[in-house]
Design an enzyme around this catalytic site. Structure first.
Site, PDB file in Angstrom:
ATOM      1  N   LYS A  16       0.825  -1.210   0.000  1.00 38.22           N
ATOM      2  CA  LYS A  16       0.000   0.000   0.000  1.00 38.22           C
ATOM      3  C   LYS A  16       0.865   1.269   0.000  1.00 38.22           C
ATOM      4  O   LYS A  16       0.604   2.199  -0.761  1.00 38.22           O
ATOM      5  CB  LYS A  16      -0.923   0.043   1.233  1.00 38.22           C
ATOM      6  CG  LYS A  16      -1.820  -1.183   1.390  1.00 38.22           C
ATOM      7  CD  LYS A  16      -2.770  -1.023   2.572  1.00 38.22           C
ATOM      8  CE  LYS A  16      -2.122  -0.941   3.938  1.00 38.22           C
ATOM      9  NZ  LYS A  16      -1.480  -2.186   4.399  1.00 38.22           N
ATOM     10  N   ARG A  89      -8.826   1.174   9.766  1.00 39.41           N
ATOM     11  CA  ARG A  89      -8.494  -0.224  10.031  1.00 39.41           C
ATOM     12  C   ARG A  89      -9.582  -0.913  10.842  1.00 39.41           C
ATOM     13  O   ARG A  89      -9.503  -2.120  11.069  1.00 39.41           O
ATOM     14  CB  ARG A  89      -7.172  -0.308  10.800  1.00 39.41           C
ATOM     15  CG  ARG A  89      -5.943  -0.488   9.893  1.00 39.41           C
ATOM     16  CD  ARG A  89      -4.732  -0.494  10.794  1.00 39.41           C
ATOM     17  NE  ARG A  89      -3.591  -1.207  10.324  1.00 39.41           N
ATOM     18  CZ  ARG A  89      -2.545  -0.654   9.726  1.00 39.41           C
ATOM     19  NH1 ARG A  89      -2.549   0.615   9.414  1.00 39.41           N
ATOM     20  NH2 ARG A  89      -1.492  -1.381   9.413  1.00 39.41           N
TER      21      ARG A  89
END
Ligand code: AMP
Length: 215
Positions: A16, A89
């Site tokens: 990422k 998250r």
């Protein structure tokens, strides 16, 4: 791609951060990485840094309210497109993000899911090295420095991230499966999920993502 607002979702070591940097360079999207912001706070020895270190070194998530406040501050100063790397998250963070974006009158274009098998993640993280001085990121297998374990940019000996040690990596993958994977459904239901196979060299993965976003 210019001006897009994206989330990069995926397990630790799925690339990422590397892709967010490529997007930043190519399309001027601002990379907002909560991991980078927290590591910076740790280096500066701030109160936030001291708190974050406790969690990061165990492979656990830093409490939601702490990271949400951090992201709210940065997004408030961001005028163009951006990429959230490593945030949200948890579902709680995703809901907070919705509230922040609404307040700021901003939108979200897509949540890009980086799909990588577990054995590949472990292989990548054990080969990741960072420069403690200029923070450049390398991989001894896929992106080695020119000189053995020395930073190409500033000549400093490279180090392993504390949380890339095998015990912590196992816990980070567990945490990902338990908390972060729930977000896949959250964004799928909103019609924002774009899944890409994040295996291959960074240039190939960059193409997979840009092609998927164009579709
Ligand atoms: P990363 O660089 O994204 O792999 O993040 C490294 C570590 O920072 C994670 O294992 C967490 O301990 C912490 N962290 C980064 N982003 C978040 C987040 N959005 N929520 C909670 N903890 C985070």
């Amino acid at each position: 791609m210019e001006g897009l607002s994206l989330i990069f979702l995926g397990p630790p070591g799925s690339g990422k951060g590397t892709q967010a940097e490529l997007f930043e360079r190519q399309f001027g999207l601002k990379k907002i990485s909560t991991g980078d912001l927290l590591r910076d706070a740790i280096r500066r020895g701030t109160e936030l840094g001291k708190l974050a270190k406790e969690y990061i070194n165990k492979g656990e998530l830093v409490p939601d309210d702490v990271v949400v406040a951090l992201v709210e501050e940065v997004l408030g100063k961001t005028s163009d497109g951006y990429i959230l790397d490593g945030f949200p998250r948890t579902i709680e963070q995703a809901k907070s993000l919705d509230r922040i974006l609404e307040k700021l009158g901003k939108k979200l274009d897509a949540a890009v899911l980086f799909a990588v098998p577990d054995d590949e993640i472990i292989r990548r993280l054990s080969a990741r090295r960072i420069c403690p001085k200029c923070h450049a990121v390398y991989n001894l297998v896929t992106k080695p420095p020119k000189e053995d374990e020395i930073c190409d940019v500033c000549g400093t000996p490279l180090e392993m991230r504390d949380d890339d040690k095998p015990e912590t990596v196992r816990r980070r993958i567990e945490v990902y499966r338990k908390d972060t994977e729930l977000l896949v459904d959250f964004y799928r239901k909103k019609g924002l999920l774009v899944e890409v196979k994040a295996v291959g060299n960074p240039e190939e993965v960059f193409e997979f993502i840009t092609n998927a976003l164009k579709r």
